[in-house]
Design an enzyme around this catalytic site. Structure first.
Site, PDB file in Angstrom:
ATOM      1  N   LYS A  14     -15.964   3.811  11.930  1.00  0.00           N
ATOM      2  CA  LYS A  14     -16.592   3.181  13.104  1.00  0.00           C
ATOM      3  C   LYS A  14     -17.540   4.160  13.806  1.00  0.00           C
ATOM      4  O   LYS A  14     -18.672   3.810  14.118  1.00  0.00           O
ATOM      5  CB  LYS A  14     -15.515   2.687  14.085  1.00  0.00           C
ATOM      6  N   ARG A  89      -8.831  -3.746  21.086  1.00  0.00           N
ATOM      7  CA  ARG A  89      -7.786  -3.401  20.131  1.00  0.00           C
ATOM      8  C   ARG A  89      -6.549  -4.263  20.276  1.00  0.00           C
ATOM      9  O   ARG A  89      -5.575  -4.049  19.543  1.00  0.00           O
ATOM     10  CB  ARG A  89      -7.366  -1.951  20.370  1.00  0.00           C
ATOM     11  N   ARG A 128     -10.286  15.301   8.046  1.00  0.00           N
ATOM     12  CA  ARG A 128     -10.961  15.615   9.304  1.00  0.00           C
ATOM     13  C   ARG A 128     -10.076  16.492  10.181  1.00  0.00           C
ATOM     14  O   ARG A 128     -10.566  17.361  10.901  1.00  0.00           O
ATOM     15  CB  ARG A 128     -11.327  14.338  10.057  1.00  0.00           C
ATOM     16  N   ARG A 134      -8.766  17.234  16.700  1.00  0.00           N
ATOM     17  CA  ARG A 134      -8.183  16.044  17.316  1.00  0.00           C
ATOM     18  C   ARG A 134      -6.682  16.053  17.129  1.00  0.00           C
ATOM     19  O   ARG A 134      -6.189  16.111  16.007  1.00  0.00           O
ATOM     20  CB  ARG A 134      -8.795  14.768  16.697  1.00  0.00           C
ATOM     21  N   ARG A 146      -0.741   5.548  13.948  1.00  0.00           N
ATOM     22  CA  ARG A 146      -1.999   4.894  14.361  1.00  0.00           C
ATOM     23  C   ARG A 146      -2.276   3.670  13.481  1.00  0.00           C
ATOM     24  O   ARG A 146      -2.689   2.624  13.976  1.00  0.00           O
ATOM     25  CB  ARG A 146      -3.167   5.894  14.248  1.00  0.00           C
TER      26      ARG A 146
HETATM   27  P1  AP5 Z   1     -14.930   7.984  11.645  1.00  0.00           P
HETATM   28  O1  AP5 Z   1     -16.340   7.524  11.597  1.00  0.00           O
HETATM   29  O2  AP5 Z   1     -14.553   8.948  12.712  1.00  0.00           O
HETATM   30  O3  AP5 Z   1     -13.952   6.709  11.684  1.00  0.00           O
HETATM   31  P2  AP5 Z   1     -13.372   5.911  12.916  1.00  0.00           P
HETATM   32  O4  AP5 Z   1     -13.134   4.535  12.436  1.00  0.00           O
HETATM   33  O5  AP5 Z   1     -14.263   6.094  14.110  1.00  0.00           O
HETATM   34  O6  AP5 Z   1     -12.006   6.682  13.081  1.00  0.00           O
HETATM   35  P3  AP5 Z   1     -11.269   7.229  14.360  1.00  0.00           P
HETATM   36  O7  AP5 Z   1     -10.389   8.334  13.930  1.00  0.00           O
HETATM   37  O8  AP5 Z   1     -12.196   7.472  15.484  1.00  0.00           O
HETATM   38  O9  AP5 Z   1     -10.377   5.988  14.630  1.00  0.00           O
HETATM   39  P4  AP5 Z   1      -9.462   5.575  15.715  1.00  0.00           P
HETATM   40  O10 AP5 Z   1      -9.800   4.151  15.843  1.00  0.00           O
HETATM   41  O11 AP5 Z   1      -8.045   5.915  15.439  1.00  0.00           O
HETATM   42  O12 AP5 Z   1      -9.825   6.511  16.966  1.00  0.00           O
HETATM   43  P5  AP5 Z   1     -10.298   6.207  18.433  1.00  0.00           P
HETATM   44  O13 AP5 Z   1     -11.007   7.395  18.888  1.00  0.00           O
HETATM   45  O14 AP5 Z   1     -10.948   4.902  18.520  1.00  0.00           O
HETATM   46  O15 AP5 Z   1     -14.566   8.550  10.213  1.00  0.00           O
HETATM   47  C1  AP5 Z   1     -13.334   9.170   9.955  1.00  0.00           C
HETATM   48  C2  AP5 Z   1     -13.540  10.321   8.955  1.00  0.00           C
HETATM   49  O16 AP5 Z   1     -13.976   9.789   7.720  1.00  0.00           O
HETATM   50  C3  AP5 Z   1     -14.614  11.324   9.394  1.00  0.00           C
HETATM   51  O17 AP5 Z   1     -14.235  12.608   9.016  1.00  0.00           O
HETATM   52  C4  AP5 Z   1     -15.866  10.854   8.641  1.00  0.00           C
HETATM   53  O18 AP5 Z   1     -16.761  11.886   8.393  1.00  0.00           O
HETATM   54  C5  AP5 Z   1     -15.263  10.295   7.350  1.00  0.00           C
HETATM   55  N1  AP5 Z   1     -16.037   9.190   6.776  1.00  0.00           N
HETATM   56  C6  AP5 Z   1     -16.703   8.197   7.437  1.00  0.00           C
HETATM   57  N2  AP5 Z   1     -17.286   7.336   6.568  1.00  0.00           N
HETATM   58  C7  AP5 Z   1     -16.972   7.788   5.318  1.00  0.00           C
HETATM   59  C8  AP5 Z   1     -17.266   7.338   4.005  1.00  0.00           C
HETATM   60  N3  AP5 Z   1     -18.014   6.228   3.781  1.00  0.00           N
HETATM   61  N4  AP5 Z   1     -16.775   8.039   2.952  1.00  0.00           N
HETATM   62  C9  AP5 Z   1     -16.021   9.158   3.159  1.00  0.00           C
HETATM   63  N5  AP5 Z   1     -15.705   9.642   4.374  1.00  0.00           N
HETATM   64  C10 AP5 Z   1     -16.184   8.973   5.460  1.00  0.00           C
HETATM   65  O19 AP5 Z   1      -8.908   6.090  19.188  1.00  0.00           O
HETATM   66  C11 AP5 Z   1      -8.061   7.203  19.368  1.00  0.00           C
HETATM   67  C12 AP5 Z   1      -6.881   6.825  20.231  1.00  0.00           C
HETATM   68  O20 AP5 Z   1      -7.346   6.468  21.546  1.00  0.00           O
HETATM   69  C13 AP5 Z   1      -6.061   5.617  19.778  1.00  0.00           C
HETATM   70  O21 AP5 Z   1      -5.079   5.975  18.837  1.00  0.00           O
HETATM   71  C14 AP5 Z   1      -5.455   5.148  21.094  1.00  0.00           C
HETATM   72  O22 AP5 Z   1      -4.388   5.967  21.471  1.00  0.00           O
HETATM   73  C15 AP5 Z   1      -6.586   5.396  22.076  1.00  0.00           C
HETATM   74  N6  AP5 Z   1      -7.464   4.223  22.218  1.00  0.00           N
HETATM   75  C16 AP5 Z   1      -8.797   4.162  21.900  1.00  0.00           C
HETATM   76  N7  AP5 Z   1      -9.290   2.941  22.145  1.00  0.00           N
HETATM   77  C17 AP5 Z   1      -8.249   2.202  22.628  1.00  0.00           C
HETATM   78  C18 AP5 Z   1      -8.132   0.855  23.038  1.00  0.00           C
HETATM   79  N8  AP5 Z   1      -9.174   0.022  23.011  1.00  0.00           N
HETATM   80  N9  AP5 Z   1      -6.907   0.437  23.453  1.00  0.00           N
HETATM   81  C19 AP5 Z   1      -5.843   1.267  23.501  1.00  0.00           C
HETATM   82  N10 AP5 Z   1      -5.892   2.557  23.111  1.00  0.00           N
HETATM   83  C20 AP5 Z   1      -7.084   3.018  22.684  1.00  0.00           C
HETATM   84 MG    MG Z   2     -13.942   6.789  16.098  1.00  0.00          MG
END
Ligand code: AP5
Ligand code: MG
Length: 193
Positions: A14, A89, A128, A134, A146
């Site tokens: 994402k 979410r 990562r 992180r 997660r």
């Molecule tokens: P990346 O692009 O970072 O993927 P992502 O989907 O953004 O993954 P996140 O780790 O950010 O997901 P998340 O949803 O758990 O975290 P968030 O910050 O939203 O890619 C991941 C890795 O893969 C990178 O190293 C990248 O380089 C690699 N990659 C990308 N594309 C690739 C490809 N095609 N091939 C190979 N490698 C690739 O949330 C974190 C926490 O915050 C949650 O757990 C929760 O506690 C809280 N939170 C956030 N939003 C909410 C909400 N709305 N409600 C409640 N809690 C929330």
């Molecule tokens: Mg993200």
């Protein structure tokens, strides 16, 4: 206004794809994960409360993230459109978002849902974790938590938007540019419609 949700499990790409999409389409990026991490970095009361959930791989309570998104929408009156990353979410968050956008006379145009196998998600996040700093990438147990939260609470958000015929599934494995091409194609169809 053109508003889109980039949807998918943790590690589905994402954030990676959001960066490209916001620059191509001139959208304002709203990532609740990034917003929460900046609250943590600023050691605000909200950040301190959220950290205990995030460190365990659990979702932060709905009220907290809904309030954050509501402020972000109010603080960006000049935006041409929003890209929501990691929000909504839960079904409650989706309903709240619909209401907030409705109050501004706009709505979600499309939900692009990245599809990536669980094995690949774990591989990406562990990889990562070696460099990201992180706290929720550090071990497989938290990563599994997660993914578990996603399956229990977040996957239903796609069903919510399916009712309105807004969800498009996009294969999220392989070359980053190719995935970007597939996402762009779906946006271009709707943007001109
Ligand atoms: P990346 O692009 O970072 O993927 P992502 O989907 O953004 O993954 P996140 O780790 O950010 O997901 P998340 O949803 O758990 O975290 P968030 O910050 O939203 O890619 C991941 C890795 O893969 C990178 O190293 C990248 O380089 C690699 N990659 C990308 N594309 C690739 C490809 N095609 N091939 C190979 N490698 C690739 O949330 C974190 C926490 O915050 C949650 O757990 C929760 O506690 C809280 N939170 C956030 N939003 C909410 C909400 N709305 N409600 C409640 N809690 C929330
Ligand atoms: Mg993200």
């Amino acid at each position: 206004m053109f508003n889109l949700i980039l949807f998918g499990p943790p590690g589905s790409g994402k954030g990676t794809q959001s960066e490209r999409l916001i620059s191509k389409y001139g959208l304002k990026h709203l990532s609740t994960g990034d917003l929460l991490r900046s609250e943590i970095a600023g050691q605000t009361p909200l950040g301190l409360a959220a950290k205990s959930f995030m460190d365990k791989g659990q979702l932060v309570p709905d009220e907290v993230v809904i309030e954050m998104i509501s402020s972000a929408l109010d603080n960006n009156p000049q935006a041409h459109g929003f890209l929501f990353d990691g929000f909504p979410r839960t079904t409650a968050q989706a309903e709240a978002l619909d209401k907030l956008l409705n109050q501004k006379g706009t709505s979600i145009a499309i939900v692009l849902a990245l599809q990536v196998s669980q094995e690949e998600l774990i591989k990406r996040l562990l990889n990562r974790g070696l460099t990201s700093g992180r706290s929720d990438d550090v071990n497989e147990e938290i990563i599994a938590a997660r993914i578990g939260e996603y399956e229990k609470k977040t996957a239903a958000v796609a069903d919510y938007y399916k009712k309105y015929d807004k969800v498009v599934f996009v294969h999220g494995e392989g070359d980053v540019d190719e995935i970007f091409g597939s996402l762009s194609k779906e946006i271009d169809i709707r943007d001109r419609a």
